[in-house]
Write a protein that holds these residues in place. Structure first.
Motif, PDB file in Angstrom:
ATOM      1  N   ILE A 178      45.247  32.062  32.509  1.00 41.47           N
ATOM      2  CA  ILE A 178      44.707  33.350  32.922  1.00 41.47           C
ATOM      3  C   ILE A 178      45.245  33.614  34.323  1.00 41.47           C
ATOM      4  O   ILE A 178      45.027  32.826  35.237  1.00 41.47           O
ATOM      5  N   HIS A 179      45.979  34.727  34.471  1.00 43.83           N
ATOM      6  CA  HIS A 179      46.733  34.990  35.697  1.00 43.83           C
ATOM      7  C   HIS A 179      46.371  36.336  36.307  1.00 43.83           C
ATOM      8  O   HIS A 179      46.272  37.342  35.607  1.00 43.83           O
ATOM      9  N   ALA A 180      46.201  36.348  37.617  1.00 43.90           N
ATOM     10  CA  ALA A 180      45.923  37.586  38.353  1.00 43.90           C
ATOM     11  C   ALA A 180      47.174  38.455  38.373  1.00 43.90           C
ATOM     12  O   ALA A 180      48.270  37.988  38.700  1.00 43.90           O
ATOM     13  N   ALA A 181      47.022  39.725  38.050  1.00 41.09           N
ATOM     14  CA  ALA A 181      48.158  40.646  37.944  1.00 41.09           C
ATOM     15  C   ALA A 181      48.768  41.014  39.294  1.00 41.09           C
ATOM     16  O   ALA A 181      49.922  41.423  39.355  1.00 41.09           O
TER      17      ALA A 181
ATOM     18  N   THR B 162      42.680  41.095  42.495  1.00 40.66           N
ATOM     19  CA  THR B 162      42.767  40.537  41.152  1.00 40.66           C
ATOM     20  C   THR B 162      42.376  39.064  41.165  1.00 40.66           C
ATOM     21  O   THR B 162      41.970  38.520  40.140  1.00 40.66           O
ATOM     22  N   SER B 163      42.450  38.428  42.335  1.00 41.83           N
ATOM     23  CA  SER B 163      42.000  37.042  42.466  1.00 41.83           C
ATOM     24  C   SER B 163      40.499  36.911  42.281  1.00 41.83           C
ATOM     25  O   SER B 163      40.001  35.828  41.975  1.00 41.83           O
ATOM     26  N   MET B 164      39.780  37.982  42.474  1.00 44.39           N
ATOM     27  CA  MET B 164      38.335  37.974  42.244  1.00 44.39           C
ATOM     28  C   MET B 164      38.020  38.295  40.784  1.00 44.39           C
ATOM     29  O   MET B 164      36.998  37.854  40.255  1.00 44.39           O
ATOM     30  N   ALA B 165      38.878  39.058  40.130  1.00 44.15           N
ATOM     31  CA  ALA B 165      38.662  39.447  38.736  1.00 44.15           C
ATOM     32  C   ALA B 165      39.013  38.323  37.761  1.00 44.15           C
ATOM     33  O   ALA B 165      38.322  38.124  36.753  1.00 44.15           O
ATOM     34  N   THR B 166      40.059  37.605  38.048  1.00 49.87           N
ATOM     35  CA  THR B 166      40.583  36.601  37.118  1.00 49.87           C
ATOM     36  C   THR B 166      39.583  35.482  36.797  1.00 49.87           C
ATOM     37  O   THR B 166      39.437  35.120  35.624  1.00 49.87           O
ATOM     38  N   PRO B 167      38.872  34.937  37.777  1.00 49.76           N
ATOM     39  CA  PRO B 167      37.910  33.866  37.431  1.00 49.76           C
ATOM     40  C   PRO B 167      36.791  34.334  36.492  1.00 49.76           C
ATOM     41  O   PRO B 167      36.235  33.528  35.747  1.00 49.76           O
TER      42      PRO B 167
END
Length: 180
Positions: free
Chosen positions: A80-83, A167-172
């Protein structure tokens, strides 16, 4: 101990924290040389999901990086990767973002698409034209889904909390849902 051996194996480029009872390992790794031995380590040590929050516009050693993620894909590990946070349409060839799910094969220039990869953009709070966060990378084909990524409350040192966006906050959030 086991984790110290890992640090030695990857030239002290990693910070690993496994002080919990949930089977979650927190890991930071500096991968500037393009080699990702930590992906192989995680796959070989039972990871089902790898949550990644890094990326850049170029990849000088893409073939090496591709090998690591192809290995994870072959073992059915979900990546799962941040865009990214550049407000770019990743569907446009001039806006390539690395790493990505496209593995280039040298013979014939064929591209393999990794099946166990989710690219995550950041959404805002309102269900209107501002739903996609103003900073998030996007793309109908390259970004799979969006998760809340604006003003997300997060833990910070000294038992405090702070709001962050990206996106680093969305990915987890997606990694957590996938784990369920």
């Amino acid at each position: 101990g086991h984790l110290e051996i890992v640090k030695d194996q990857i030239n002290n480029n990693a910070s690993i924290d496994e002080r919990n009872n949930f089977g979650i390992t927190s890991l930071m790794y500096a991968a500037d040389n393009g080699h990702l031995p930590i992906v192989e380590y995680l796959v070989d040590n039972g990871a089902d999901i790898i949550n990644m929050s890094f990326g850049k516009a170029y990849s000088p050693n893409k073939n090496i990086v591709d090998e690591a993620f192809e290995y994870a894909d072959s073992k059915n590990v979900l990546v799962i990767h941040a865009a990214g946070n550049d407000n770019l349409n990743l569907d446009s060839p001039e806006n390539m973002h690395f790493p990505n799910r496209e593995v280039r094969k040298s013979r014939g220039g064929m591209t393999k698409i990794l099946q166990n990869w989710i690219e995550v953009g950041a959404s805002a709070a309102k269900k209107d034209e501002t739903l996609a966060a103003s900073f998030t990378n996007y793309g109908k084909d390259k970004v799979d889904l969006f998760a809340p990524g604006v003003n997300v409350l997060s833990c910070v040192p000294d038992n405090q909390y702070a709001e962050f966006s990206g996106t680093s906050m969305a990915t987890p959030e997606i990694a957590g849902i996938a784990a369920l």
